[in-house]
Design an enzyme around this catalytic site. Structure first.
Site, PDB file in Angstrom:
ATOM      1  N   ILE A   1       0.862  -1.190   0.000  1.00  0.00           N
ATOM      2  CA  ILE A   1       0.000   0.000   0.000  1.00  0.00           C
ATOM      3  C   ILE A   1       0.891   1.231   0.000  1.00  0.00           C
ATOM      4  O   ILE A   1       1.804   1.355   0.821  1.00  0.00           O
ATOM      5  CB  ILE A   1      -1.003  -0.012   1.183  1.00  0.00           C
ATOM      6  CG1 ILE A   1      -1.876   1.257   1.184  1.00  0.00           C
ATOM      7  CG2 ILE A   1      -0.325  -0.187   2.535  1.00  0.00           C
ATOM      8  CD1 ILE A   1      -3.151   1.138   2.012  1.00  0.00           C
TER       9      ILE A   1
ATOM     10  N   MET B   1       1.034   5.107   0.310  1.00  0.00           N
ATOM     11  CA  MET B   1       0.430   6.385   0.711  1.00  0.00           C
ATOM     12  C   MET B   1       1.496   7.482   0.722  1.00  0.00           C
ATOM     13  O   MET B   1       1.305   8.563   0.173  1.00  0.00           O
ATOM     14  CB  MET B   1      -0.182   6.255   2.119  1.00  0.00           C
ATOM     15  CG  MET B   1      -1.256   5.203   2.221  1.00  0.00           C
ATOM     16  SD  MET B   1      -1.749   4.852   3.925  1.00  0.00           S
ATOM     17  CE  MET B   1      -0.452   3.773   4.464  1.00  0.00           C
TER      18      MET B   1
ATOM     19  N   GLU C   1      -4.313  -1.453  11.570  1.00  0.00           N
ATOM     20  CA  GLU C   1      -2.874  -1.331  11.310  1.00  0.00           C
ATOM     21  C   GLU C   1      -2.137  -0.953  12.604  1.00  0.00           C
ATOM     22  O   GLU C   1      -1.064  -1.471  12.915  1.00  0.00           O
ATOM     23  CB  GLU C   1      -2.651  -0.270  10.228  1.00  0.00           C
ATOM     24  CG  GLU C   1      -1.194  -0.062   9.894  1.00  0.00           C
ATOM     25  CD  GLU C   1      -0.987   0.864   8.688  1.00  0.00           C
ATOM     26  OE1 GLU C   1      -1.966   1.163   7.978  1.00  0.00           O
ATOM     27  OE2 GLU C   1       0.164   1.275   8.476  1.00  0.00           O
TER      28      GLU C   1
ATOM     29  N   GLN D   1      22.449  -6.253  41.584  1.00  0.00           N
ATOM     30  CA  GLN D   1      21.131  -5.685  41.887  1.00  0.00           C
ATOM     31  C   GLN D   1      20.586  -4.829  40.738  1.00  0.00           C
ATOM     32  O   GLN D   1      19.400  -4.892  40.425  1.00  0.00           O
ATOM     33  CB  GLN D   1      21.206  -4.853  43.165  1.00  0.00           C
ATOM     34  CG  GLN D   1      19.819  -4.505  43.666  1.00  0.00           C
ATOM     35  CD  GLN D   1      19.847  -3.550  44.837  1.00  0.00           C
ATOM     36  OE1 GLN D   1      20.503  -2.514  44.792  1.00  0.00           O
ATOM     37  NE2 GLN D   1      19.138  -3.918  45.886  1.00  0.00           N
TER      38      GLN D   1
HETATM   39  C1  LIG Z   1      10.602   1.072   7.044  1.00  0.00           C
HETATM   40  C2  LIG Z   1       9.440   1.909   6.633  1.00  0.00           C
HETATM   41  C3  LIG Z   1       8.324   1.312   6.054  1.00  0.00           C
HETATM   42  C4  LIG Z   1       7.250   2.086   5.628  1.00  0.00           C
HETATM   43  N1  LIG Z   1       6.202   1.495   4.962  1.00  0.00           N
HETATM   44  C5  LIG Z   1       5.264   2.273   4.369  1.00  0.00           C
HETATM   45  C6  LIG Z   1       4.287   1.709   3.485  1.00  0.00           C
HETATM   46  O1  LIG Z   1       4.240   0.483   3.261  1.00  0.00           O
HETATM   47  N2  LIG Z   1       3.392   2.544   2.892  1.00  0.00           N
HETATM   48  C7  LIG Z   1       3.401   3.896   3.115  1.00  0.00           C
HETATM   49  O2  LIG Z   1       2.563   4.587   2.551  1.00  0.00           O
HETATM   50  N3  LIG Z   1       4.317   4.468   3.943  1.00  0.00           N
HETATM   51  C8  LIG Z   1       5.240   3.682   4.554  1.00  0.00           C
HETATM   52  N4  LIG Z   1       6.196   4.254   5.377  1.00  0.00           N
HETATM   53  C9  LIG Z   1       6.157   5.696   5.609  1.00  0.00           C
HETATM   54  C10 LIG Z   1       5.731   6.070   7.022  1.00  0.00           C
HETATM   55  O3  LIG Z   1       4.393   5.763   7.228  1.00  0.00           O
HETATM   56  C11 LIG Z   1       6.060   7.560   7.189  1.00  0.00           C
HETATM   57  O4  LIG Z   1       7.474   7.675   7.268  1.00  0.00           O
HETATM   58  C12 LIG Z   1       5.410   8.168   8.421  1.00  0.00           C
HETATM   59  O5  LIG Z   1       4.005   8.226   8.265  1.00  0.00           O
HETATM   60  C13 LIG Z   1       5.938   9.579   8.725  1.00  0.00           C
HETATM   61  O6  LIG Z   1       5.878  10.384   7.586  1.00  0.00           O
HETATM   62  P1  LIG Z   1       7.191  11.208   7.133  1.00  0.00           P
HETATM   63  O7  LIG Z   1       8.321  10.233   7.102  1.00  0.00           O
HETATM   64  O8  LIG Z   1       6.863  11.941   5.910  1.00  0.00           O
HETATM   65  O9  LIG Z   1       7.457  12.197   8.336  1.00  0.00           O
HETATM   66  P2  LIG Z   1       6.822  13.649   8.515  1.00  0.00           P
HETATM   67  O10 LIG Z   1       5.383  13.638   8.204  1.00  0.00           O
HETATM   68  O11 LIG Z   1       7.696  14.613   7.826  1.00  0.00           O
HETATM   69  O12 LIG Z   1       6.988  13.826  10.093  1.00  0.00           O
HETATM   70  C14 LIG Z   1       8.273  13.876  10.708  1.00  0.00           C
HETATM   71  C15 LIG Z   1       8.086  13.950  12.211  1.00  0.00           C
HETATM   72  O13 LIG Z   1       7.389  15.147  12.535  1.00  0.00           O
HETATM   73  C16 LIG Z   1       6.567  14.946  13.655  1.00  0.00           C
HETATM   74  N5  LIG Z   1       5.158  15.219  13.313  1.00  0.00           N
HETATM   75  C17 LIG Z   1       4.537  15.041  12.115  1.00  0.00           C
HETATM   76  N6  LIG Z   1       3.248  15.387  12.196  1.00  0.00           N
HETATM   77  C18 LIG Z   1       3.037  15.803  13.451  1.00  0.00           C
HETATM   78  C19 LIG Z   1       1.885  16.279  14.168  1.00  0.00           C
HETATM   79  N7  LIG Z   1       0.680  16.385  13.563  1.00  0.00           N
HETATM   80  N8  LIG Z   1       2.042  16.630  15.468  1.00  0.00           N
HETATM   81  C20 LIG Z   1       3.248  16.518  16.076  1.00  0.00           C
HETATM   82  N9  LIG Z   1       4.350  16.055  15.453  1.00  0.00           N
HETATM   83  C21 LIG Z   1       4.249  15.706  14.176  1.00  0.00           C
HETATM   84  C22 LIG Z   1       6.757  13.484  14.077  1.00  0.00           C
HETATM   85  O14 LIG Z   1       7.759  13.415  15.068  1.00  0.00           O
HETATM   86  C23 LIG Z   1       7.241  12.836  12.797  1.00  0.00           C
HETATM   87  O15 LIG Z   1       7.978  11.644  13.048  1.00  0.00           O
HETATM   88  C24 LIG Z   1       7.265   3.491   5.844  1.00  0.00           C
HETATM   89  C25 LIG Z   1       8.370   4.096   6.447  1.00  0.00           C
HETATM   90  C26 LIG Z   1       9.452   3.321   6.813  1.00  0.00           C
HETATM   91  C27 LIG Z   1      10.661   4.021   7.369  1.00  0.00           C
END
Ligand SMILES: Cc1cc2nc3c(=O)[nH]c(=O)nc-3n(C[C@H](O)[C@H](O)[C@H](O)COP(=O)(O)OP(=O)(O)OC[C@H]3O[C@@H](n4cnc5c(N)ncnc54)[C@H](O)[C@@H]3O)c2cc1C
Length: 386
Positions: A129, A131, A251, A288
């Protein structure tokens, strides 16, 4: 420690126990021997999915008429638990069997259910999937991948990243904008059947990660990928965001199930280690600090287990709400990180060596606080309901 959710009739529990043994043997005997090979190449061989399918370990909660096992999420929870305890992090079963089939089951046409689900259940096809995009992850309503109508098809253009099963997948759910002028209401989910030579579809790099090294996580590119409009999930465009909100609690629960298993495995592993390793003329476990650390970690393991089992039970009764699923996801994965880090410390330098299971658990587990909705996003969701 329990591997089957509590609150079930004795017959259910013995069935789940047999399943746990079957699954554990599969991961230990069939998958684990390939750990190094999968980590080196950056993806698991497709064959292990087919072997899991032959054993009936895939799509266990999908009705039998679609090739599934006719079971419930309790069966899936046993699989995810045993995968962690069996030391495998190369197969992305959460996505393949815990997430993708449920979108299809809930929103695909009858014809497509009959075409796709049996192939996922047999392991002939691998599901994914997509996204997340390079420019947006947490803020999903701002995706920019577009699906434009062209006769009976959509033409999909855009880029995704961090996609689990990205190299191996044959069936891909893609989050697209069908109406770029709108935010959440412009998001739709479309299913694409993909192969390496599908026009308009390109698999990008296998991304190098600090953990889960045997698991394929890739970029994906779409340049006019043609998908039948009949592959839209749901009855109309613009339902994607609601569908995501409906499916994400499961999920997030899967993350909790895996976290509970990882904490239990880390405590067991560390107990074994500190009882045999000596320093200053006595086992580490005689000190300990070591005893207190493990006493605290074992207590956390019990509390996490109770919380996760109660959430699984709610989910089985159809009453797991968004708030509780977010609580489970954020709190159990935070605990997973903290407990495993303490267990690494108790291993000394060996805890930093990849050949030791605790080091791999530390690296494999770190992502759980980030994906499936970052833990900060979970806290925001919880706060909204307070
Ligand atoms: C190994 C791996 C597998 C993955 N598999 C999938 C997959 O199969 N399909 C898919 O679609 N995606 C996948 N992802 C993506 C994953 O879901 C996203 O990395 C995640 O949703 C975070 O999005 P971003 O990396 O863009 O971080 P960003 O959205 O840029 O966010 C970065 C950080 O900002 C902070 N942040 C963000 N929003 C908020 C908020 N509203 N309030 C407070 N803090 C916030 C959090 O600390 C967050 O970690 C995967 C990622 C990895 C690393």
């Amino acid at each position: 420690m329990s591997t089957a959710p509590t609150g079930h009739a004795p017959d259910d529990r013995s069935e789940l126990q047999s399943l746990a043994e079957l699954a554990r043997n599969f991961f230990v005997d069939t998958v684990a021997p390939h750990r190094e090979e999968f980590a080196e190449q950056g993806y698991p061989n497709r064959e292990v999915y087919r072997q899991a399918g032959e054993l009936g370990l895939l799509c266990m909660s999908v009705p039998e008429e679609y090739g599934g096992g006719g079971g419930t999420f309790a069966h899936e929870a046993v699989l995810f638990t045993e995968q962690v305890k069996g030391g495998d992090s190369a197969m992305q079963l959460g996505v393949h069997t815990g997430i993708v089939p449920h979108y299809i089951l809930s929103y695909a046409s009858e014809q497509n259910k009959k075409r796709w689900l049996p192939r996922l259940a047999s392991g002939e096809w691998i599901g994914a999937i997509a996204m997340t995009e390079p420019g947006t992850g947490s803020d999903l309503q701002n995706i920019s991948t577009k699906a434009v109508k062209d006769g009976d098809d959509y033409l999909i253009t855009g880029a995704k990243t961090f996609i689990s099963n990205g190299r191996n997948c044959d069936l891909l759910i893609i989050a697209v904008k069908t109406d770029p002028a709108q935010g959440a209401k412009g998001v739709s989910l479309v299913v694409a059947e993909v192969a390496d030579d599908t026009p308009g579809f390109e698999r990008g790099r296998l991304l190098k990660k600090i953990g889960q090294k045997g698991q394929d996580t890739t970029e994906l590119f779409f340049d006019g990928l043609r998908v039948p409009r009949a592959n839209l999930l749901g009855t109309a465009e613009g339902q994607g965001f609601i569908q995501l909100m409906q499916q994400l609690p499961q999920e997030r629960l899967i993350c909790g199930v895996a976290a509970a298993a990882a904490i239990e495995a880390a405590v067991d592993e560390t107990l074994t280690y500190v009882k045999q390793r000596t320093a200053f003329g006595k086992p580490l476990f005689a000190m300990q600090n070591t005893r207190f650390e493990l006493a605290e970690c074992a207590t956390i393991a019990e509390v996490v287990r109770t919380f996760v089992d109660s959430a699984v039970d709610k989910h089985l009764r159809g009453v797991l709400d968004v708030k509780t699923a977010a609580m489970v996801k954020y709190w159990t994965t935070d605990q997973q990180s903290h407990v495993i880090d303490r267990c690494v410390q108790l291993h000394g330098g060996y805890g930093y060596m990849e050949e030791y299971p605790i080091a791999r658990m530390w690296a494999d587990g770190r992502i759980s606080r980030i994906y499936a909705g970052a833990n900060e996003v979970m806290k925001d969701l919880i706060a909204r309901s307070l």
